[in-house]
Design an enzyme around this catalytic site. Structure first.
Site, PDB file in Angstrom:
ATOM      1  N   ASP A   1      45.188  51.441  43.146  1.00  0.00           N
ATOM      2  CA  ASP A   1      44.011  51.956  42.685  1.00  0.00           C
ATOM      3  C   ASP A   1      44.534  52.818  41.030  1.00  0.00           C
ATOM      4  O   ASP A   1      45.096  53.646  41.244  1.00  0.00           O
ATOM      5  CB  ASP A   1      43.625  53.024  43.652  1.00  0.00           C
TER       6      ASP A   1
ATOM      7  N   ASP B   1     -25.602  -9.266  18.953  1.00  0.00           N
ATOM      8  CA  ASP B   1     -24.704  -9.093  17.872  1.00  0.00           C
ATOM      9  C   ASP B   1     -25.390 -10.026  16.465  1.00  0.00           C
ATOM     10  O   ASP B   1     -25.215  -9.318  15.212  1.00  0.00           O
ATOM     11  CB  ASP B   1     -23.287 -10.069  17.991  1.00  0.00           C
TER      12      ASP B   1
ATOM     13  N   ASP C   1      32.430 -14.791  22.835  1.00  0.00           N
ATOM     14  CA  ASP C   1      33.134 -13.982  23.837  1.00  0.00           C
ATOM     15  C   ASP C   1      34.554 -14.713  24.014  1.00  0.00           C
ATOM     16  O   ASP C   1      34.949 -15.651  23.206  1.00  0.00           O
ATOM     17  CB  ASP C   1      32.447 -13.733  25.020  1.00  0.00           C
TER      18      ASP C   1
END
Length: 1463
Positions: A537, A1159, A1286
């Site tokens: 302590d 139209d 590759d």
């Protein structure tokens, strides 16, 4: 939606919406379930079109059937949905999903006879009988053949990863499932993992590293004889450059077999173990039992963390036997030690079953009361006290065994075992000595493995498979690792204090005993040879123990303790042995509740209370690549400011924050000074704008400020401030030179003094991020050591809250201050707040409530835009606790483009709103703190001005309030706004509290569900419960999805002339009615709305209206309830009157009855451009080549809306969204090449990287010869300087290398197992296959269809840079390159000429300047940094020979040289 919209039509859709998801449930199927099922089919390689027929659904069921028993919940849901669709196609009446499954089962058994029983998705099926092993390579008739992995194996692997989330179980699961697999099979398993891409990337990096190491350790041998199998490279083992046949040959050849499968498995296991450590960061040493945690829960966490530890079994065995007991809480540890050496886990669980429960608490309370109620001892009456007699036979007090009337107990009365009597019982011994080897002496660490000490278990005495020396070495290594963990993060006691500085510098070698304060530091001490358990302590001055006798040489003493005054005996010069260290000190004996060693003994032992922290190291900072530091000159300053800056800099130099810059430093940044708030002191500022531009980027670590409503309620609060926060953190030495600045002098009386910063400067953009990062590291040990303390840190403001006592809380705050002060951070007392109210982040905090600091609204006669902005900011800040704050009309005052200083004219509504806000602010409001155990609720309200307010509360206690007034659209819908409010509250709650509240909303459940069914794709909405409140939000009108039979149909249209602003609006019906209205000062959108309003007004209670305006359709479909437009409000009122209304939109007018007539009715004299006749050729073009939107718009002059509609109606083009075209940064001669496969054919593809131009053809074999021929053919057509492929065998062959050498092409290769290295050609392979699938039916052979697809992609796909096709872009690039080379060659001839010239009426010749360009009438000259255009008649061009020439020398003037050496 393509095929999805044609899955179910008409009555089938109605039947679908009547089928329940579960028997007896409320929820029913919706179209969104069909859309979801169509999306899910792509994951299994199934086409969406299969859902359109009964036969297609049957094929889907056949594929999904074997996967259902072991499949995920998504798979089972997909299977159930397909069964329901099958029943609808078969016109079977079903009520729910289970009924549909039974019907499908019955029909399939009857038709095929093979479906014995449909799989049950409600419960798992039993595993099939037979061998459960997984052997992809099998030997048949002496030959090895490859059997692909079954879907069940792959499904088990995916399910393992998804459920365990890369827990410790993934590694053994992978080992079991991949047993005997080839690299091809392992790659198939990896590709099945769709999510967890971070983990997959870690595994790829491990594979690349291991493959590179394999290539280094196994170099390529010399040339091999023909036909001999080559040795595998690292990429071959990874399966990227090898075939399955080659892998099998390497694994099972007779001589020198190479287990490529097992090697690749080991690489994957290394990566998986790394992922396991990443996903399970908890260290086994950190797993400790909480004070109130059940022992079983602690054991579960311990073994879960133990499985993630990658170590050998011996170390795991030691961890189990030592750490499991070591890290238990004190109550369980006391029980476990009573079990003796090496108890089993079952014994531990049984013994600790009641620890922490009510029974144990009751026993402890009874013992405490018994001690408290015991009579006080009478002084000097120890001789008269008699010991209580206890019977050894029955265990009761009050009589001896001789007097006991109970039956005699057999065996030992101490332990109950037979074979000996109590006098010889081995358990009666004190047990101070052990009969096993002690091993190395070590410190008593509550968390360390130690063979000696009160809180440890020794090494197991049973024989081990490893030598004792190896086990001891492993234990010592674990001790060192644990010591480093404790020293790096825990607050603890250290004894002795020798070599303290060495330890803090990072040398973890010496083993000083340390005690973590997560529990009481208790050790075994020997006082004059008598063992006693004592508490260390540091708060006690003296030491006192009980239960020992030290003789009569004492002096009486009365001491004050926790329980009052105690009579003690004080002994001096007592020999005390603690942790193998002996000292002589003063000690007292007496009736103390707990034995304590205070500071008198701790100091003699050399113990101290330490708080180890990490050293604050500077973070390395660099400039952006290619940038240099600032070189801005210092501007003039007043004498007052110079004197103030000089005083500030001298103070900072004394404190080590600045140092003098060397004369070789070329950088400079301007500095200046401003007055502080108190107007008495000066503040130095540095204009770091130029340095901020060239400094690297940083990330803000703390994304927002903490809110007091998110703080937990605590009894004590303390607020402190870090003074000169930035100046406490060092700046990296390499970066300091760029912060140089200069202090000027008045009248340049002396050279200015230059400084550089040694710490983080204010105004530099890196200071906040570095400060936040450093403070997190500094405070991390304190947070770990005090888990019950709330520590909130934002920049230099720190809040500490706890439920500790006043003394303990103040002690904790003091420890934090000492920690900060020890690292150089100052905590000024003038900003230290110990008592409420606490001023923090603009709030006032109290232990039980919080509120805003006093708000003062500005009072002004003349208001500017900047004043209004500040006023709105203050009101928004107040709105977090003051309900009812409004800013709508105030914000309208500053709409539009206005300067900050422009004067604002107030409106009556804004003035009234401000006065109302003032009344609200005059009534003080308070907020409460968060309590985690209580439910979090949010209540939403709506006022008359369409502003939403909400409060978040727990019961009657309000945590905070807020408002929502964002209206993104002119025409709003209450339910949509409510969804946005819920979204805002949900995000806010997640940020502050980490949980979603329970919502109280003013809407009926039916209203919400009706809107949500149509708009469920809107955005993220948190999960919430409906709570009944008075409904305010309603859907105003009823729009139906299907035409209303028997009702009149209105065709509406509107048009406007852009020049005259005149327009017409009208409608025509299928019953011959028509109406036209002439409009003035209108727009096309307003004309369309006017026509729609006319149709609503003239129609009955039910009507069908057809519009050709997406603007009108968007407004109506949104079901607005209010709008800022008067015309839209009129439309809303008319729609409310209708019983039912059907509104549809059609694109353009051609071929549609009624729409075409109206139209023409409204277009006369208004519209000027018609494109209708070009729609049919564009449709034919798209059906033939499947051109994209930009190509159709460019070639046929169609509006993009029409072109996009043509593409959207094509089923083949709707499997993927429209691609985002672009161009990568590449050189002109760069190409990428790759081989792909389709329908058993090999397609070689070459892509020009910069333009996207593609060359492709079918080759018979994937060999080096065929690849070389294709490359030679490509090089004869286009300029190629660089080819990227590759590492395939055909691309690395000698034939390809020879062609590349002959044509002068540089060849490069990608990284193994990393297709992103050639991402352009990989993506083009995908687009090529998609294009082939669109036009596959137009040719028979694959060779023909490949060339046709290449033509479509090169000439019929427009987009990217310049809106050109790939062919146009490539030709344009080649042409541009040639022009640039020509111009460069021409301009190079002008470099050796200089120009003298005259400007305006000035007759003086100027120059010489550099000649940039010579034209017929003028020349372009560069003079310094200026570029001028000079007429030829005012310029003289001469050749620069390097020396000085006279201007008037005629031999050097333009046109006088005979050899033509002129520009």
């Amino acid at each position: 939606m393509g095929a999805r919209s044609s899955v179910l039509r008409g009555k089938k859709v109605d039947e679908l919406e009547k089928i329940r998801l579960r028997p007896g449930g409320k929820k029913k199927y919706r179209l969104k379930h069909i859309v979801w099922a169509a999306n899910e089919l792509g994951k299994f390689g199934l086409a969406e079109s299969l859902l359109e027929s009964k036969e297609g659904c049957q094929k889907i069921i056949t594929v999904l059937d074997p996967l259902v028993p072991t499949g995920s919940e998504n798979l089972k849901s997909l299977f159930n949905t397909v069964c329901v669709i099958w029943c609808l196609h078969a016109e079977e009446k079903v009520k729910d999903t289970e009924g549909a499954k039974q019907i499908v089962q019955r029909h399939l058994v009857a038709e095929t006879g093979t479906a014995d029983k449909m799989p049950s998705t409600s419960r798992p099926a039993a595993p099939p009988s037979g061998r459960g092993g997984n052997y992809p390579v099998q030997q048949i008739a002496g030959n090895y053949s490859h059997v692909p992995l079954s879907p069940r194996t792959l499904n088990a692997w995916v399910k393992l990863v998804e459920e365990k989330k890369f827990g410790a179980e993934v590694v053994p699961g992978f080992q079991a499932l991949s047993e005997g697999c080839t690299p091809y099979d392992i790659n198939q398993m990896l590709n099945c993992v769709g999510d967890h891409q971070a983990a997959m990337q870690i595994i790829r990096e491990i594979i690349n590293e291991e493959a590179a190491d394999w290539d280094v350790q196994h170099p390529i041998p010399g040339p091999l004889p023909a036909g001999q199998l080559r040795e595998p490279r690292g990429s071959d083992i990874a399966g990227t450059t090898s075939t399955v046949e080659e892998q099998i040959q390497w694994m099972f050849r007779a001589q020198n077999p190479i287990p490529v499968g097992n090697i690749y498995r080991r690489w994957i296991q290394i990566g998986l173990q790394k992922c396991v450590r990443m996903y399970n960061p908890t260290n086994i040493l950190d797993v400790k039992q909480g004070p109130k945690e059940p022992f079983q829960s602690y054991v579960d966490r311990f073994y879960k963390s133990l499985r993630a530890e990658q170590t050998d079994p011996a170390v795991k065995n030691w961890m189990t036997q030592t750490l499991l007991v070591q890290n238990a809480n004190p109550d369980c540890k006391l029980v476990l030690k009573g079990l003796g050496m090496n108890p089993t886990l079952e014994e531990m669980l049984t013994a600790c079953q009641g620890i922490g429960g009510p029974g144990q608490k009751a026993r402890l309370m009874a013992e405490a009361l018994k001690e408290a109620l015991a009579p006080a001892p009478i002084p000097f009456a120890a001789a008269q006290q008699r010991r209580t007699i206890k019977c050894w036979n029955c265990g009761k007090d009050g009589h001896s065994a001789r007097q006991c009337r109970a039956p005699r107990r057999q065996g030992c009365w101490k332990c109950g075992k037979s074979g000996h009597v109590m006098a010889n019982c081995p358990e009666r011994q004190a047990g101070f000595l052990r009969d096993w080897p002690m091993g190395k002496e070590a410190s008593q660490l509550p968390r360390d493995p130690s063979p000696a000490g009160a809180d440890t278990n020794s090494t197991p005495s049973r024989p081990s498979s490893r030598p004792a020396r190896e086990v001891l070495a492993a234990r010592e290594e674990a001790e060192r690792a644990e010591n480093e963990t404790i020293q790096g993060g825990d607050r603890g006691l250290t004894a002795p204090r020798t070599r303290r500085d060495t330890t803090q510098r990072g040398d973890r070698g010496f083993a000083a005993p340390q005690f973590s304060l997560w529990k009481r530091p208790v050790v075994t001490a020997y006082v004059e040879g008598q063992p006693v358990e004592v508490l260390l302590d540091t708060g006690a001055d003296d030491s006192i123990v009980a239960g020992i006798e030290l003789g009569s040489n004492y002096s009486p003493k009365i001491v004050g303790g926790i329980g009052g005054f105690i009579n003690t005996k004080e002994y001096k010069n007592v020999e005390i042995k603690v942790l193998n260290k002996k000292v002589k000190a003063t000690i007292m004996t007496g009736d103390t509740p707990i034995n304590i060693f205070g500071r008198n003994i701790l100091t003699a032992l050399g113990m101290s209370l330490n708080l180890p922290v990490a050293k604050v190291d500077p973070i390395k900072v660099i400039l952006k690549p290619g940038k240099d530091g600032p070189k801005v000159r210092q501007w003039p300053l007043t004498k007052e400011k110079i004197e103030a800056l000089k005083e500030i800099c001298e103070k900072m130099e004394r404190e080590g924050q600045l140092e003098e810059a060397p004369p070789t430093n070329p950088y400079n940044t301007p500095t200046f000074a401003i007055k502080k708030k108190d107007k008495n002191k000066w503040r130095m500022l540095i204009d770091f704008r130029e340095l901020n531009k060239v400094t690297q980027e940083f990330t803000e670590i703390q994304l927002g400020i903490p809110h007091p409503a998110g703080l937990a309620k605590k009894r004590r609060i303390t607020v402190l401030d870090i003074g000169d926060a930035y100046f406490s953190i060092p700046l990296h030495e390499d970066f300091r030179q760029y912060t140089a600045f200069t202090l000027p002098t008045v009248n340049n009386a002396e050279p200015g003094k230059r400084y550089i910063y040694k710490v983080l400067p204010q105004g530099w953009k890196g200071s906040p991020a570095i400060f936040q990062h450093t403070m997190r590291q500094v405070l991390e040990p304190f947070r770990k050591a005090n888990p019950d303390v709330i520590l909130v840190q934002y920049m230099d403001d720190i809040l500490i809250a706890s439920d500790r006592t006043d003394l303990e809380h103040d002690r904790t705050v003091l420890q934090l201050k000492e920690l900060l002060n020890g690292l150089g951070f100052s905590t000024p007392d003038e900003k230290f707040q110990k008592d409420p109210p606490y001023k923090w982040m603009g709030y006032e905090l109290w232990p039980t409530k919080w509120k805003l600091q006093k708000i003062q609204l500005p009072q002004k006669e003349v208001w500017t835009v900047n004043d209004i902005q500040k006023l709105v900011g203050v009101l928004n800040w107040a709105a977090q606790i003051y309900p009812g704050i409004k800013t709508k009309h105030l914000c309208r005052l500053i709409r539009g483009k206005m300067t900050l200083t422009e004067e604002v004219q107030w409106t009556e509504l804004a003035e009234a709103e401000l006065e109302e806000n003032k009344i609200i602010l005059s009534q003080e409001q308070e907020g409460c703190y968060y309590q985690e155990e209580k439910e979090l609720e949010a209540t939403v309200q709506k006022d008359q001005d369409n502003q939403w307010t909400y409060k978040i509360h727990q019961g009657e206690k309000i945590l905070k309030v807020g408002k929502y007034a964002k209206i993104k659209n002119t025409h709003t819908n209450g339910v949509r706004l409510l969804a946005h409010v819920v979204q805002k509250i949900g995000k806010e709650a997640l940020v502050i509290w980490g949980r979603i509240p329970k919502f109280h909303l003013p809407v009926e459940r039916e209203t919400w569900e009706q809107w949500w069914d149509n708009y469920w794709q809107v955005t993220w909405i948190p999960d919430w419960d409906f709570v009944s409140t008075p409904p305010l939000v309603r859907l105003a009108f009823n729009l139906v999805k299907d035409p209303i039979p028997g009702e009149e149909t209105f065709y509406t249209d509107g048009s406007c002339n852009r020049q005259s602003k005149e327009g017409k609006a009208g409608y025509i019906t299928d019953r011959g009615r028509d109406k036209v209205r002439i409009l003035e000062q209108t727009t096309n959108q307003q004309a369309e709305l006017e026509a729609f309003a006319m149709a609503l007004t003239d129609s009955g209670p039910k009507a069908n209206i057809i519009v050709d305006s997406q603007y009108v359709m968007g407004i109506v479909a949104g079901q607005p309830t209010e709008s800022e437009s008067k015309l839209v409000n009129q439309i809303i009122e008319e729609m409310i009157k209708k019983e039912t209304l059907y509104v549809a939109w059609v694109p353009a007018h051609k071929g549609i009855g009624g729409n075409q007539e109206v139209d023409h009715l409204v277009s006369q004299g208004i519209r000027q451009v018609l494109f209708l006749e070009k729609i049919e050729p564009a449709q034919e073009e798209h059906e033939k080549y499947h051109s994209n939107v930009k190509e159709l718009s460019h070639k046929f002059g169609l509006p993009k809306l029409v072109a996009r509609q043509i593409v959207n109606t094509c089923a083949q083009c709707q499997q993927k969204g429209e691609a985002i075209h672009g161009q990568v940064d590449a050189e002109l001669g760069t190409w990428q090449m790759d081989c792909t496969h389709l329908e058993g054919k090999i397609i070689i593809v070459a892509v020009h990287v910069a333009s996207g131009f593609i060359e492709a053809e079918v080759i018979p074999q994937e060999t080096g010869r065929q690849t070389a021929l294709f490359l030679l053919k490509l090089a004869s057509r286009w300029p190629i300087t660089h080819l990227h492929t590759d590492n395939g065998a055909n691309f690395t062959s000698q034939e390809v290398k020879m062609v590349a050498w002959w044509t002068g092409i540089e060849q490069s290769f990608g990284v193994p197992y990393n297709p992103q290295s050639q991402g352009v050609v990989e993506a083009m392979n995908h687009h090529l296959k998609n294009q082939i699938s669109r036009i596959r039916e137009q040719a028979n052979t694959m060779e023909t269809i490949v060339l046709m697809a290449v033509h479509c992609m090169n000439f019929k796909r427009r987009g990217g840079i310049g809106d050109m096709t790939p062919a146009e872009r490539l030709i344009n690039m080649i042409t541009t390159e040639q022009e640039i080379q020509f111009l460069h060659a021409k301009n190079s001839k002008l470099k050796n000429f200089r120009v003298y010239f005259r400007e305006g009426r000035d007759q003086l010749w100027k120059g010489p300047g550099e000649l940039l360009w010579k034209g017929d009438g003028a020349v372009i000259v560069k003079v310094g940094t200026d570029i001028k255009i000079v007429p030829r008649r005012k310029a003289k061009i001469i050749r620069d020979y390097g020396g000085r020439r006279e201007v008037d020398s005629s031999s050097h003037l333009e046109g006088t040289r005979e050899d033509g050496e002129v520009a």
